[in-house]
Scaffold this motif. Sequence first.
Motif, PDB file in Angstrom:
ATOM      1  N   MET A 237       0.821  -1.185   0.000  1.00  0.00           N
ATOM      2  CA  MET A 237       0.000   0.000   0.000  1.00  0.00           C
ATOM      3  C   MET A 237       0.875   1.262   0.000  1.00  0.00           C
ATOM      4  O   MET A 237       0.542   2.219  -0.661  1.00  0.00           O
ATOM      5  CB  MET A 237      -0.911  -0.043   1.237  1.00  0.00           C
ATOM      6  N   GLN A 238       1.936   1.248   0.759  1.00  0.00           N
ATOM      7  CA  GLN A 238       2.836   2.403   0.816  1.00  0.00           C
ATOM      8  C   GLN A 238       3.440   2.676  -0.554  1.00  0.00           C
ATOM      9  O   GLN A 238       3.602   3.836  -0.940  1.00  0.00           O
ATOM     10  CB  GLN A 238       3.939   2.171   1.851  1.00  0.00           C
ATOM     11  N   GLU A 239       3.741   1.618  -1.301  1.00  0.00           N
ATOM     12  CA  GLU A 239       4.323   1.796  -2.642  1.00  0.00           C
ATOM     13  C   GLU A 239       3.355   2.537  -3.560  1.00  0.00           C
ATOM     14  O   GLU A 239       3.751   3.437  -4.300  1.00  0.00           O
ATOM     15  CB  GLU A 239       4.693   0.439  -3.248  1.00  0.00           C
ATOM     16  N   VAL A 240       2.089   2.186  -3.491  1.00  0.00           N
ATOM     17  CA  VAL A 240       1.071   2.847  -4.310  1.00  0.00           C
ATOM     18  C   VAL A 240       0.955   4.320  -3.917  1.00  0.00           C
ATOM     19  O   VAL A 240       0.905   5.198  -4.782  1.00  0.00           O
ATOM     20  CB  VAL A 240      -0.294   2.137  -4.186  1.00  0.00           C
ATOM     21  N   ALA A 241       0.952   4.606  -2.625  1.00  0.00           N
ATOM     22  CA  ALA A 241       0.860   5.995  -2.154  1.00  0.00           C
ATOM     23  C   ALA A 241       2.061   6.798  -2.635  1.00  0.00           C
ATOM     24  O   ALA A 241       1.917   7.947  -3.080  1.00  0.00           O
ATOM     25  CB  ALA A 241       0.759   6.033  -0.632  1.00  0.00           C
ATOM     26  N   THR A 242       3.236   6.208  -2.579  1.00  0.00           N
ATOM     27  CA  THR A 242       4.452   6.879  -3.036  1.00  0.00           C
ATOM     28  C   THR A 242       4.377   7.156  -4.535  1.00  0.00           C
ATOM     29  O   THR A 242       4.735   8.248  -4.987  1.00  0.00           O
ATOM     30  CB  THR A 242       5.694   6.019  -2.713  1.00  0.00           C
ATOM     31  N   GLN A 243       3.906   6.198  -5.299  1.00  0.00           N
ATOM     32  CA  GLN A 243       3.774   6.376  -6.750  1.00  0.00           C
ATOM     33  C   GLN A 243       2.768   7.483  -7.071  1.00  0.00           C
ATOM     34  O   GLN A 243       2.991   8.282  -7.987  1.00  0.00           O
ATOM     35  CB  GLN A 243       3.347   5.065  -7.414  1.00  0.00           C
ATOM     36  N   MET A 244       1.676   7.543  -6.328  1.00  0.00           N
ATOM     37  CA  MET A 244       0.675   8.584  -6.557  1.00  0.00           C
ATOM     38  C   MET A 244       1.245   9.962  -6.239  1.00  0.00           C
ATOM     39  O   MET A 244       1.007  10.926  -6.983  1.00  0.00           O
ATOM     40  CB  MET A 244      -0.576   8.314  -5.711  1.00  0.00           C
ATOM     41  N   GLN A 245       1.996  10.073  -5.151  1.00  0.00           N
ATOM     42  CA  GLN A 245       2.605  11.348  -4.797  1.00  0.00           C
ATOM     43  C   GLN A 245       3.599  11.790  -5.869  1.00  0.00           C
ATOM     44  O   GLN A 245       3.642  12.971  -6.236  1.00  0.00           O
ATOM     45  CB  GLN A 245       3.295  11.252  -3.438  1.00  0.00           C
ATOM     46  N   GLU A 246       4.382  10.860  -6.380  1.00  0.00           N
ATOM     47  CA  GLU A 246       5.354  11.185  -7.432  1.00  0.00           C
ATOM     48  C   GLU A 246       4.632  11.617  -8.708  1.00  0.00           C
ATOM     49  O   GLU A 246       5.023  12.577  -9.367  1.00  0.00           O
ATOM     50  CB  GLU A 246       6.270   9.997  -7.704  1.00  0.00           C
ATOM     51  N   ARG A 247       3.573  10.906  -9.064  1.00  0.00           N
ATOM     52  CA  ARG A 247       2.791  11.272 -10.253  1.00  0.00           C
ATOM     53  C   ARG A 247       2.198  12.664 -10.090  1.00  0.00           C
ATOM     54  O   ARG A 247       2.259  13.490 -11.010  1.00  0.00           O
ATOM     55  CB  ARG A 247       1.672  10.251 -10.483  1.00  0.00           C
ATOM     56  N   ASP A 248       1.629  12.947  -8.927  1.00  0.00           N
ATOM     57  CA  ASP A 248       1.039  14.268  -8.683  1.00  0.00           C
ATOM     58  C   ASP A 248       2.099  15.371  -8.763  1.00  0.00           C
ATOM     59  O   ASP A 248       1.860  16.429  -9.339  1.00  0.00           O
ATOM     60  CB  ASP A 248       0.348  14.306  -7.325  1.00  0.00           C
ATOM     61  N   ARG A 249       3.274  15.122  -8.182  1.00  0.00           N
ATOM     62  CA  ARG A 249       4.357  16.102  -8.244  1.00  0.00           C
ATOM     63  C   ARG A 249       4.776  16.335  -9.681  1.00  0.00           C
ATOM     64  O   ARG A 249       4.920  17.471 -10.136  1.00  0.00           O
ATOM     65  CB  ARG A 249       5.574  15.637  -7.424  1.00  0.00           C
ATOM     66  N   SER A 250       4.904  15.256 -10.440  1.00  0.00           N
ATOM     67  CA  SER A 250       5.296  15.360 -11.843  1.00  0.00           C
ATOM     68  C   SER A 250       4.243  16.117 -12.653  1.00  0.00           C
ATOM     69  O   SER A 250       4.568  16.982 -13.471  1.00  0.00           O
ATOM     70  CB  SER A 250       5.502  13.959 -12.424  1.00  0.00           C
ATOM     71  N   ASP A 251       2.980  15.802 -12.430  1.00  0.00           N
ATOM     72  CA  ASP A 251       1.885  16.442 -13.177  1.00  0.00           C
ATOM     73  C   ASP A 251       1.790  17.944 -12.897  1.00  0.00           C
ATOM     74  O   ASP A 251       1.454  18.726 -13.780  1.00  0.00           O
ATOM     75  CB  ASP A 251       0.546  15.792 -12.838  1.00  0.00           C
ATOM     76  N   THR A 252       2.065  18.346 -11.671  1.00  0.00           N
ATOM     77  CA  THR A 252       1.893  19.761 -11.309  1.00  0.00           C
ATOM     78  C   THR A 252       3.126  20.611 -11.584  1.00  0.00           C
ATOM     79  O   THR A 252       3.037  21.841 -11.558  1.00  0.00           O
ATOM     80  CB  THR A 252       1.504  19.903  -9.830  1.00  0.00           C
ATOM     81  N   THR A 253       4.256  19.994 -11.854  1.00  0.00           N
ATOM     82  CA  THR A 253       5.484  20.765 -12.066  1.00  0.00           C
ATOM     83  C   THR A 253       6.047  20.650 -13.479  1.00  0.00           C
ATOM     84  O   THR A 253       7.079  21.248 -13.769  1.00  0.00           O
ATOM     85  CB  THR A 253       6.580  20.337 -11.065  1.00  0.00           C
ATOM     86  N   ARG A 254       5.371  19.913 -14.357  1.00  0.00           N
ATOM     87  CA  ARG A 254       5.885  19.772 -15.726  1.00  0.00           C
ATOM     88  C   ARG A 254       5.834  21.116 -16.450  1.00  0.00           C
ATOM     89  O   ARG A 254       4.999  21.973 -16.143  1.00  0.00           O
ATOM     90  CB  ARG A 254       5.130  18.686 -16.479  1.00  0.00           C
ATOM     91  N   ALA A 255       6.727  21.276 -17.424  1.00  0.00           N
ATOM     92  CA  ALA A 255       6.825  22.547 -18.156  1.00  0.00           C
ATOM     93  C   ALA A 255       5.614  22.778 -19.069  1.00  0.00           C
ATOM     94  O   ALA A 255       5.105  23.887 -19.166  1.00  0.00           O
ATOM     95  CB  ALA A 255       8.109  22.578 -18.969  1.00  0.00           C
ATOM     96  N   ALA A 256       5.168  21.734 -19.740  1.00  0.00           N
ATOM     97  CA  ALA A 256       4.052  21.868 -20.684  1.00  0.00           C
ATOM     98  C   ALA A 256       2.741  21.505 -20.000  1.00  0.00           C
ATOM     99  O   ALA A 256       2.562  20.383 -19.526  1.00  0.00           O
ATOM    100  CB  ALA A 256       4.281  20.966 -21.888  1.00  0.00           C
ATOM    101  N   SER A 257       1.845  22.445 -19.947  1.00  0.00           N
ATOM    102  CA  SER A 257       0.498  22.241 -19.403  1.00  0.00           C
ATOM    103  C   SER A 257       0.486  21.600 -18.027  1.00  0.00           C
ATOM    104  O   SER A 257      -0.090  20.529 -17.834  1.00  0.00           O
ATOM    105  CB  SER A 257      -0.324  21.385 -20.373  1.00  0.00           C
ATOM    106  N   PRO A 258       1.093  22.226 -17.044  1.00  0.00           N
ATOM    107  CA  PRO A 258       1.067  21.633 -15.708  1.00  0.00           C
ATOM    108  C   PRO A 258      -0.369  21.540 -15.179  1.00  0.00           C
ATOM    109  O   PRO A 258      -1.196  22.405 -15.447  1.00  0.00           O
ATOM    110  CB  PRO A 258       1.896  22.591 -14.863  1.00  0.00           C
ATOM    111  N   LEU A 259      -0.652  20.465 -14.481  1.00  0.00           N
ATOM    112  CA  LEU A 259      -1.969  20.252 -13.905  1.00  0.00           C
ATOM    113  C   LEU A 259      -2.193  21.241 -12.767  1.00  0.00           C
ATOM    114  O   LEU A 259      -1.410  21.319 -11.831  1.00  0.00           O
ATOM    115  CB  LEU A 259      -2.075  18.818 -13.372  1.00  0.00           C
ATOM    116  N   GLN A 260      -3.249  22.040 -12.884  1.00  0.00           N
ATOM    117  CA  GLN A 260      -3.571  23.053 -11.880  1.00  0.00           C
ATOM    118  C   GLN A 260      -5.080  23.121 -11.696  1.00  0.00           C
ATOM    119  O   GLN A 260      -5.834  22.858 -12.629  1.00  0.00           O
ATOM    120  CB  GLN A 260      -3.102  24.434 -12.335  1.00  0.00           C
ATOM    121  N   ALA A 261      -5.477  23.513 -10.520  1.00  0.00           N
ATOM    122  CA  ALA A 261      -6.899  23.767 -10.294  1.00  0.00           C
ATOM    123  C   ALA A 261      -7.282  25.027 -11.054  1.00  0.00           C
ATOM    124  O   ALA A 261      -6.500  25.969 -11.167  1.00  0.00           O
ATOM    125  CB  ALA A 261      -7.177  23.946  -8.809  1.00  0.00           C
TER     126      ALA A 261
END
Length: 64
Positions: A1-25
């Motif tokens: 379960m911890q591995e899945v949580a870590t992967q989700m956090q990494e994905r969220d960090r990647s999605d919100t900090t990417r140069a092209a079209s960062p995920l934002q509210a």
Amino acid sequence: MQEVATQMQERDRSDTTRAASPLQAAPGAVRIDTTGVPVAEVVDRVLALAVAAGAVLPTFPPRD
């Protein structure tokens, strides 16, 4: 379960900090913390926000 949580956090960090079209509210977005909240209560909160914004009529959807 911890591995899945870590992967989700990494994905969220990647999605919100990417140069092209960062995920934002969207401006004016409402965040709802659903932690520990029953689904029916979350739906009621979302519908109340939609009604307050004039997006849906207060009678939709009909409740049994």
